[in-house]
Design an enzyme around this catalytic site. Structure first.
Site, mmCIF file in Angstrom:
data_model
loop_
_atom_site.group_PDB
_atom_site.id
_atom_site.type_symbol
_atom_site.label_atom_id
_atom_site.label_comp_id
_atom_site.label_asym_id
_atom_site.label_seq_id
_atom_site.Cartn_x
_atom_site.Cartn_y
_atom_site.Cartn_z
ATOM 1 N N VAL A 1 -57.669 68.914 73.427
ATOM 2 C CA VAL A 1 -58.116 67.953 74.438
ATOM 3 C C VAL A 1 -57.091 66.819 74.390
ATOM 4 C CG1 VAL A 1 -59.912 66.338 75.137
ATOM 5 C CG2 VAL A 1 -60.546 68.590 74.243
ATOM 6 N N PRO A 2 -56.186 66.780 75.376
ATOM 7 C CA PRO A 2 -55.018 65.895 75.322
ATOM 8 C C PRO A 2 -55.296 64.433 75.675
ATOM 9 C CG PRO A 2 -55.005 67.096 77.369
ATOM 10 C CD PRO A 2 -56.205 67.588 76.590
ATOM 11 N N CYS A 3 -55.940 63.722 74.778
ATOM 12 C CA CYS A 3 -56.303 62.328 75.062
ATOM 13 C C CYS A 3 -55.077 61.433 75.255
ATOM 14 C CB CYS A 3 -57.218 61.777 73.979
ATOM 15 S SG CYS A 3 -56.593 61.935 72.313
ATOM 16 N N HIS A 4 -53.903 61.905 74.823
ATOM 17 C CA HIS A 4 -52.674 61.121 75.047
ATOM 18 C C HIS A 4 -52.314 61.060 76.529
ATOM 19 C CE1 HIS A 4 -51.351 65.295 74.618
ATOM 20 N NE2 HIS A 4 -50.343 64.965 75.410
ATOM 21 N N ARG A 5 -52.959 61.874 77.334
ATOM 22 C CA ARG A 5 -52.699 61.879 78.779
ATOM 23 C C ARG A 5 -53.616 60.926 79.539
ATOM 24 N NH1 ARG A 5 -52.470 68.387 79.013
ATOM 25 N NH2 ARG A 5 -50.578 68.630 77.761
#
Length: 116
Positions: free
Chosen positions: A70-74
């Site tokens: 889950v790419p929370c950096h995006r």
């Protein structure tokens, strides 16, 4: 569950069964952001039907147990900045840069082409 084995939205939901419905909604919406794109806390809040809950969205992402699946950096602030502690923000910015997200003066250069 091994993070590397999680590939589908259904598997993400299963891995998050211990989270609240709100947290699952936030994390699933974030899972849908493709590589090279970004969203904002506010946009995620709107997508899950809770338009005023953007701070709660940030809090849910801060506790993301499935990074990098889950790419929370995006997910960034509306002005393109990476919020949170300096070290964490810097790591997220570096990961976003590696994915080809345009960064200018430490912030995402927000445009319709990269917003999701």
């Amino acid at each position: 569950m091994d993070l590397k084995s999680i590939k589908t939205e259904k598997e993400v939901i299963e891995a998050l069964k211990h989270k609240t419905q709100f947290e699952r909604d936030v994390l699933v919406a974030t899972f849908r952001i493709p590589k090279g794109k970004v969203s904002t806390y506010k946009r995620i809040a709107k997508k899950i039907g809770r338009p005023k809950a953007y701070r709660a969205v940030a809090n849910a992402l801060h506790k993301n147990p499935l990074w990098p699946v889950v790419p929370c950096h995006r997910v960034v602030s509306s002005d393109g900045s990476f919020s949170g502690p300096k070290k964490d923000a810097e790591a997220r910015r570096n990961t976003a840069t590696k994915e080809g997200i345009p960064i200018e003066n430490g912030k995402v250069k927000v445009s319709n082409e990269i917003l999701c």
